[in-house]
Design a protein around this motif. Sequence first.
Motif, PDB file in Angstrom:
ATOM      1  N   GLN A 177       0.827  -1.205   0.000  1.00 21.63           N
ATOM      2  CA  GLN A 177       0.000   0.000   0.000  1.00 21.63           C
ATOM      3  C   GLN A 177       0.867   1.263   0.000  1.00 21.63           C
ATOM      4  O   GLN A 177       0.511   2.269  -0.620  1.00 21.63           O
ATOM      5  CB  GLN A 177      -0.928  -0.002   1.217  1.00 21.63           C
ATOM      6  N   GLY A 178       2.013   1.202   0.692  1.00 21.27           N
ATOM      7  CA  GLY A 178       2.903   2.351   0.722  1.00 21.27           C
ATOM      8  C   GLY A 178       3.765   2.497  -0.512  1.00 21.27           C
ATOM      9  O   GLY A 178       4.455   3.507  -0.676  1.00 21.27           O
ATOM     10  N   LEU A 179       3.753   1.484  -1.410  1.00 20.45           N
ATOM     11  CA  LEU A 179       4.579   1.509  -2.616  1.00 20.45           C
ATOM     12  C   LEU A 179       3.828   1.994  -3.845  1.00 20.45           C
ATOM     13  O   LEU A 179       4.312   2.858  -4.593  1.00 20.45           O
ATOM     14  CB  LEU A 179       5.136   0.108  -2.863  1.00 20.45           C
ATOM     15  N   SER A 180       2.622   1.478  -4.060  1.00 20.25           N
ATOM     16  CA  SER A 180       1.878   1.754  -5.284  1.00 20.25           C
ATOM     17  C   SER A 180       0.382   1.778  -4.980  1.00 20.25           C
ATOM     18  O   SER A 180      -0.088   1.062  -4.078  1.00 20.25           O
ATOM     19  CB  SER A 180       2.183   0.673  -6.335  1.00 20.25           C
ATOM     20  N   PRO A 181      -0.404   2.588  -5.680  1.00 17.33           N
ATOM     21  CA  PRO A 181      -0.039   3.460  -6.817  1.00 17.33           C
ATOM     22  C   PRO A 181       0.634   4.769  -6.424  1.00 17.33           C
ATOM     23  O   PRO A 181       1.059   5.526  -7.299  1.00 17.33           O
ATOM     24  CB  PRO A 181      -1.392   3.725  -7.483  1.00 17.33           C
ATOM     25  N   GLN A 182       0.669   5.087  -5.170  1.00 16.56           N
ATOM     26  CA  GLN A 182       1.402   6.251  -4.681  1.00 16.56           C
ATOM     27  C   GLN A 182       2.410   5.790  -3.637  1.00 16.56           C
ATOM     28  O   GLN A 182       2.087   4.941  -2.803  1.00 16.56           O
ATOM     29  CB  GLN A 182       0.427   7.280  -4.063  1.00 16.56           C
ATOM     30  N   PRO A 183       3.623   6.291  -3.687  1.00 14.26           N
ATOM     31  CA  PRO A 183       4.152   7.389  -4.508  1.00 14.26           C
ATOM     32  C   PRO A 183       4.684   6.982  -5.868  1.00 14.26           C
ATOM     33  O   PRO A 183       5.110   7.836  -6.641  1.00 14.26           O
ATOM     34  CB  PRO A 183       5.293   7.923  -3.637  1.00 14.26           C
TER      35      PRO A 183
END
Length: 700
Positions: free
Chosen positions: A515-521
């Motif tokens: 969740q912290g990797l994609s789609p953001q940032p």
Amino acid sequence: MTGAKGQWLQAASEGVLPIAILMLVVLMIVPVPSLVLDIGFVGNIMVSLAVLMVALNAARPLDFSAFPTVLLFATLFRLALNVASTRVVLVDGHHGPAAAGHVIEAFGSFIIGGNYIVGLFVFAVLMIINLVVITKGAGRVSEVSARFTLDALPGKQMAIDADLNAGLIVPEEAKARRADVATEADFYGSMDGASKFVKGDAVAGVLILVVNIFGGLLLGVVSHKLGVGEAARTYVQLAIGDALVAQVPALLLSIAAAAIVTRVSSPLNLSRQISSQFAKPGAWAPVAAILGILGLLPGMPHIILLPAAAVAGFASWRLCRAAAAARAATPIEEAAESPQAISWAEVSDAVPITLELGYRLVALVDERKGAPLMSRITGIRRQLSRELGFVLPLVRVKDNLALQGNRYRIIIAGVALGEDEVFPGELLALAAGDDPDPIDGRAVKDPSFGLDATWIDEGRQADAVVAGYTVVDAPTVVATHLNNLVTAHSSTLFGLDEGQALIDHLKDHYPQLAQGLSPQPYSLATITTVCRALLAERVPLKDFRRIAEAMVTLAPRQLDTPTLVEAVRQEIGALILQTIVPVKLALPVITFDAELERLLSQSVAAGPGAAWPFEPDLARRIVSSVSNAVQPYLMAARSFAVVTSPACRPALSRLLRAHLPDVPVLSFLEIPETKAVEVIAVVGGAEPALEALPALSGDL
């Protein structure tokens, strides 16, 4: 409120079966009125009919995988009714045929016509059909099916693994197929034991009939002062009626069991499968002819045989017309596809790896000859997928008549990267030592490593080994060449779909990190670009979690993609080093002279962001000097790395990778502080200074 109601209904439905089992036990112990017996007997017949209909409509045995357990509970239900009815027959039988309920009375009077001798023979015939014919046959089929299914279980599991490794199925489908295979083995094993329930139930029916007859006669004559004839008419009729009421559902369940275990998997149910296989005109024409001949013979029942022959002939005629209509419709359907129509399949190739074979090499993939090349390709895909950290795509193998008979071509991402010649039936002898004895044969270059090699006859293998050669067959040569090219160009095989697959796998095990990797940032395109850059420099993606953690840590710095790749490399330096040298050994490094290092830094600073910042003459001298420095270590298969400054590393890596693809290039910041380093050569000035070649120990 709706959720609470749903939970209550679910709990109630889950509690029905335990309560029903307890009621069966109560039914065996507590006396029940005849009305309850009537309801129980009708319910037993209803359940048996339902089970038979489900069994007949199942497309495959696993569609009714609960059948062994259902058979057990249905048998218990019938035995509980038999115990309850036995109690009623023996206690109240002297009151007349209606004492045990209307269902038993109906079976005792209507089916056997009030003649208990006839009833005994009818019951005996039903028992023979059920016990000797149906139950015994179904039990034998269950036993054989269970044995064969368990014997075939390892082979089926290996076939599923092979399809998964070949990319023919996805992991979810492989998991479902493994579950089906395990369920099939459990099902046939359970059916092997469940058939004993039916046999035991039939034996119990005979014993219960004997108990009812002799017990009723004894009670009628002794306790109720009935005459022997009157007691026989009353109790024998009740006993036979009770036995027939139980035997009819038992026969239905036996037929259902036999239908299930003899069922062959098909997309059609049993009725449609049988009708489709009987719908052949060639089968009915001989039937009509034979029945017609029999109908014309003197003394035969003409009124029955001739109409039957007419029906068979009519069926054959109708089926012939239907087959002719189907054949006539086929050209129309084929003509519907215009010859001028062009599909995407004709102009695009969805398989990024293709191996084209000349006509003389087709035998290498012939299944009738063991397909030796296909098994090696599957092993390569499995091994490389594990090493690189993502599932490699399928390798399409096809013939190409434009190639010479013994030639093959390897195409990756639409580009022909390798082409050579192999000779089936011969062996390729490669020199294993420094100066092996000469050997007669066809002198060539090894396609994978460019070494001198010789093709020899298979019968000379022992001589070649004694002379100091390593001998490999044609499939191994092709597979090794494919392995090297796929490894060297793995970055071109990694795309957006593979990147998304890595993220999805990360979500399954580390949801917060994903969740912290994609789609953001980071977008999917950025993640894919970083992964491709790492693969291009032989950095595997096996531990994608560490790579993802590094990217998440670097996210606040908002780096551009090339800078992000270098920063990620510095974060995962330990992972990179373990692909070069074992953890407990020092890292052999080749460095640059201070003056040359300064010159490289100035060139990079003069052209920031340039892919090739070095002047052509400087680039040529760098490649020549590094090549002279690393050649002894490459020939000795020694592990080492070229180390330079972080600013120079990307450009220098691109320069050397074009000429020395097996030479890793690291920056100082990628080497952990705790890692021991041993300088084995310094490149700079007119000639490279080889300082520590003897220092390389044999265990490196």
